[in-house]
Enzyme design. Structure first.
Site, PDB file in Angstrom:
ATOM      1  N   HIS A 158      38.973  47.095  41.028  1.00  0.00           N
ATOM      2  CA  HIS A 158      37.576  47.153  40.571  1.00  0.00           C
ATOM      3  C   HIS A 158      36.903  46.711  39.546  1.00  0.00           C
ATOM      4  CE1 HIS A 158      34.527  50.306  42.298  1.00  0.00           C
ATOM      5  NE2 HIS A 158      33.704  49.255  41.597  1.00  0.00           N
ATOM      6  N   ARG A 165      29.846  39.942  37.257  1.00  0.00           N
ATOM      7  CA  ARG A 165      28.470  39.617  37.044  1.00  0.00           C
ATOM      8  C   ARG A 165      28.018  38.089  37.304  1.00  0.00           C
ATOM      9  NH1 ARG A 165      27.465  44.706  37.761  1.00  0.00           N
ATOM     10  NH2 ARG A 165      27.374  45.939  36.094  1.00  0.00           N
ATOM     11  N   ASN A 172      28.970  42.694  44.509  1.00  0.00           N
ATOM     12  CA  ASN A 172      27.396  42.948  44.038  1.00  0.00           C
ATOM     13  C   ASN A 172      26.905  42.195  43.024  1.00  0.00           C
ATOM     14  OD1 ASN A 172      29.132  44.594  42.707  1.00  0.00           O
ATOM     15  ND2 ASN A 172      27.665  46.049  42.219  1.00  0.00           N
ATOM     16  N   ASP A 197      29.803  47.716  47.234  1.00  0.00           N
ATOM     17  CA  ASP A 197      30.247  48.421  46.158  1.00  0.00           C
ATOM     18  C   ASP A 197      28.663  48.662  45.264  1.00  0.00           C
ATOM     19  OD1 ASP A 197      31.366  49.978  44.237  1.00  0.00           O
ATOM     20  OD2 ASP A 197      31.610  48.211  42.827  1.00  0.00           O
ATOM     21  N   ASP A 250      36.579  49.940  37.287  1.00  0.00           N
ATOM     22  CA  ASP A 250      35.270  49.862  37.513  1.00  0.00           C
ATOM     23  C   ASP A 250      34.413  49.358  36.328  1.00  0.00           C
ATOM     24  OD1 ASP A 250      32.382  50.030  38.983  1.00  0.00           O
ATOM     25  OD2 ASP A 250      32.261  52.312  38.890  1.00  0.00           O
TER      26      ASP A 250
END
Length: 426
Positions: A60, A64, A94, A152, A304
């Site tokens: 995870h 970017r 994402n 996500d 994350d």
């Protein structure tokens, strides 16, 4: 002649039940021997007093790129990964634009190849534009190299869309990764409870996570798809996952270092570095999550890793974006939460960071078996060090652990038989 010979380390390979002091030989990018080795080598690494483990895997990570390269790039994330001991990371989709077609998957793989550091494996969106309405081109993304699917940042709200996604991904043999959060119960900015009331901030209830997870588990039972719940934050979610496994469902879960170390009390100073999604919960949730890792309910440890610019995180708590970075220091944090508390021994910790995540994505990683890819992490379990975000390879600094004193860190990271990171002072 071997390319690399790692000598006299405590070799822990949970995938093969191995825990002994011995040597590891690497040739042509592969593990060629685990055991006493007198053969010559081009490079010898003395691992006396250190742990030699399969390369760590983080399921995870937010790279970017494309869209916010000022916060992180695929190359900088891969650099932070090897500095933290990770040889493989999964890039969440994402981005801007979202990774919802094969071109985006190819882009991640191309940029990762150019960086030539950690393996960066792409995760494709479940739905087009992450809008939760129409399935993305999952088959084409799988053919291009996507190892999982996730929206996500948002959970898939529609039960019908989620059911179809599970069926389709199941036919492809690829897991769905779900950010469980009912969007209609996502009005707040921190955990719902007394701390939020005292601070005058909107709360995010544990039920928002658990409702979606409970629904998804019903759908998994109907479809038999492979399902992975991301960043579990509540004791209730851990109990749901435990029950689903007892029922024989093909489910797995991960937990982050911040959900194992921090509680919602950290938000009391309105410091947005502690604003994450799902939010930091209570001390009882932290304890339940730690025990769920120890008993195997939670399969994987993940970061994350969510970089944000300084300007964004300097906004007031309610307006700042969610997210913490931790790739550079996660190993020490997991040691602190699980080994130093006595809940996990070293083989268990290594399993949750190697064989566990490799099993979720069904890739031949996370092992030191003869013939396996030579992804290796060497760890000094006694290294005392202080987290200094100024030294991070990551381009961002939204890390709440600056100044924390930790014990244990990666000293050498080998990817595909090549040394990609050595701790300078070793």
């Amino acid at each position: 002649m071997n390319d690399i010979l790692i000598r006299n380390g405590r070799v822990i390979d949970p995938a093969n039940g191995l825990d002994e002091v011995t040597d590891v030989a690497i040739t042509a990018g592969k593990i060629v021997r685990v055991g006493p080795c007198r053969a010559a080598a081009k490079q010898i690494i003395d691992a006396d007093g250190q742990i030699v483990a399969p390369g760590l895997i983080d399921l995870h990570v937010h790279c970017r790129e494309p869209g916010h390269e000022e916060e992180e790039t695929i190359a900088s994330a891969a650099g932070a990964a090897v500095a933290g001991g990770f040889t493989t990371v999964l890039a969440m989709p994402n981005t801007h634009p979202p990774a919802d077609d094969e071109r985006a998957i190819n882009y991640v793989l191309q940029r990762a190849g150019e960086a030539d550091l950690a393996r960066v494996l792409p995760v494709g969106c479940i739905t087009k534009d992450r809008a939760g309405k129409e399935l993305a081109e999952m088959g084409m993304m799988a053919a291009a190299g996507a190892v999982a699917f996730s929206d996500d940042g948002d959970g898939v709200a529609s039960s019908l869309v989620m059911q179809r996604a599970l069926q389709y991904a199941g036919n492809l043999g690829i897991p769905l990764m779900q950010h469980c959060q009912d969007p209609e119960l996502m009005a707040g900015v921190m955990n719902s409870g007394p701390v939020a009331v005292r601070l005058g901030l909107g709360g995010i209830a544990a039920s928002g996570e658990q409702i979606m997870l409970r629904r998804d588990l019903e759908l998994v039972a109907r479809t038999q798809g492979a399902y992975h719940v991301q960043h579990i934050s509540t004791s209730g979610s851990a109990n749901l996952l435990r029950a689903a496994k007892a029922d024989g469902l093909a489910v797995s879960g991960e937990v982050t270092c911040h959900h194992l170390l921090l509680t919602d009390a950290a938000c009391a100073g309105y410091d947005s570095k502690y604003k994450v999604s799902p939010p930091l919960r209570t001390a009882s949730d932290v304890e339940a999550l730690r025990r769920a890792v120890a008993d195997g309910t939670i399969d994987c440890l993940a970061t994350d890793h969510a970089p944000h610019s300084k300007e964004e995180k300097e906004l007031e708590f309610g307006l700042a974006p969610f997210g913490i970075i931790a790739l550079d220091c996660a190993l020490g944090l997991f040691i602190k939460a699980l080994v130093e508390t006595g809940l996990c021994d070293w083989p268990t910790l290594i399993e949750r960071m190697t064989a566990g995540p490799a099993r979720v994505i069904g890739r031949p990683l996370g092992t030191l078996a003869t013939g396996a890819l030579a992804d290796v992490t060497i760890i000094d379990p006694a290294a005392n060090w202080t987290v200094d975000t100024n030294t991070f390879v990551s381009l961002s600094r939204n890390c709440p652990y600056h100044g924390w004193k930790l014990t244990g860190r990666a000293t050498t990271t080998i990817v595909g038989g090549k040394v990609k990171y050595r701790l300078v002072d070793k």
